[in-house]
Scaffold this active site. Sequence first.
Site, PDB file in Angstrom:
ATOM      1  CB  SER A  57      -0.954  -0.046   1.198  1.00  0.00           C
ATOM      2  OG  SER A  57      -2.028   0.834   1.046  1.00  0.00           O
TER       3      SER A  57
ATOM      4  CG  ASP B 290      -4.325  -2.045   1.216  1.00  0.00           C
ATOM      5  OD1 ASP B 290      -3.169  -2.473   1.288  1.00  0.00           O
ATOM      6  OD2 ASP B 290      -4.701  -1.019   1.794  1.00  0.00           O
TER       7      ASP B 290
END
Length: 293
Positions: A55, A183
Amino acid sequence: MQQAEIISPKLPAISDVPTVAVAFGGGGARGLAHIHVIETLDELGIRPVAVSGSSIGAIMAAGMAAGMSGAEIREHALATVGNKTAVVARIWGLRPATVRDAVAKGIRIGQFNLERILKAFLPSELPARFEDLLVPMKVITTDYYGQCEVIIEQGELFPALAASSAIPAVFMPVRLRDRVMIDGGISNPVPYECLMDLADIVVGIDVVGAPEGDGTHIPNRMESIFGSGQLMMQTAISLKLKLRPPHIFLRPTVGRTGVMDFLKAREVLAMSVGVKDDLKFALDREIEARLKR
């Protein structure tokens, strides 16, 4: 094994210095604390032999791997995501093509193409492909239907960063290599394992954070969503640390910073500055221990 480049009057010749690799964890705006880590490595003259990230950690790792200094990354962050005027201007540039499209469902971040958003905000120094980075990098993302972690280290860079940054409830999933990705922090919040065999000293930086309060406040809907995510990721991290911890594991102070609180960039940097000394002390300890062997 390639040797880390370390310049310090207290250390012996470069050929005798242990190699270093860094795993930058996910955490949204809390990941701005990673800038301190990069600045510290710059101050010590250390160039990692490999980096990884999930991320926001993947984005920070990409900047470092592209050759940007911590100071340059700090300056860019404060001028873009940390600047309300700049954020509005760049998001406005990504608005729906027609007024009808905008009015139909309203303008929401999750409707935008995440790769386009990253290209609008990230520095021009980032190359288009992994192969053009100066430091080998591994980007972590999560295969939604495959229910597993995916490590990307070659090919186009921006689609991989977008896939790794597709935070649930904030951004739509990203289709990458015919798979639906979300993510990277969901499957691996601090991806240090993939570096353990690549360097003598592996550093893991956790910026996931955790719900904070006096114990009596009832969280609202969004607080519950993101707070429960933090709890699940911290549970995963705790298990990983029991199985095989990195040589250095640090948790910068990130307080109650929300995942999208990028406009609080200066506050995040101010509260997390202590990680610089923590990293210096930990590196000194690890390097000295290995040189005595």
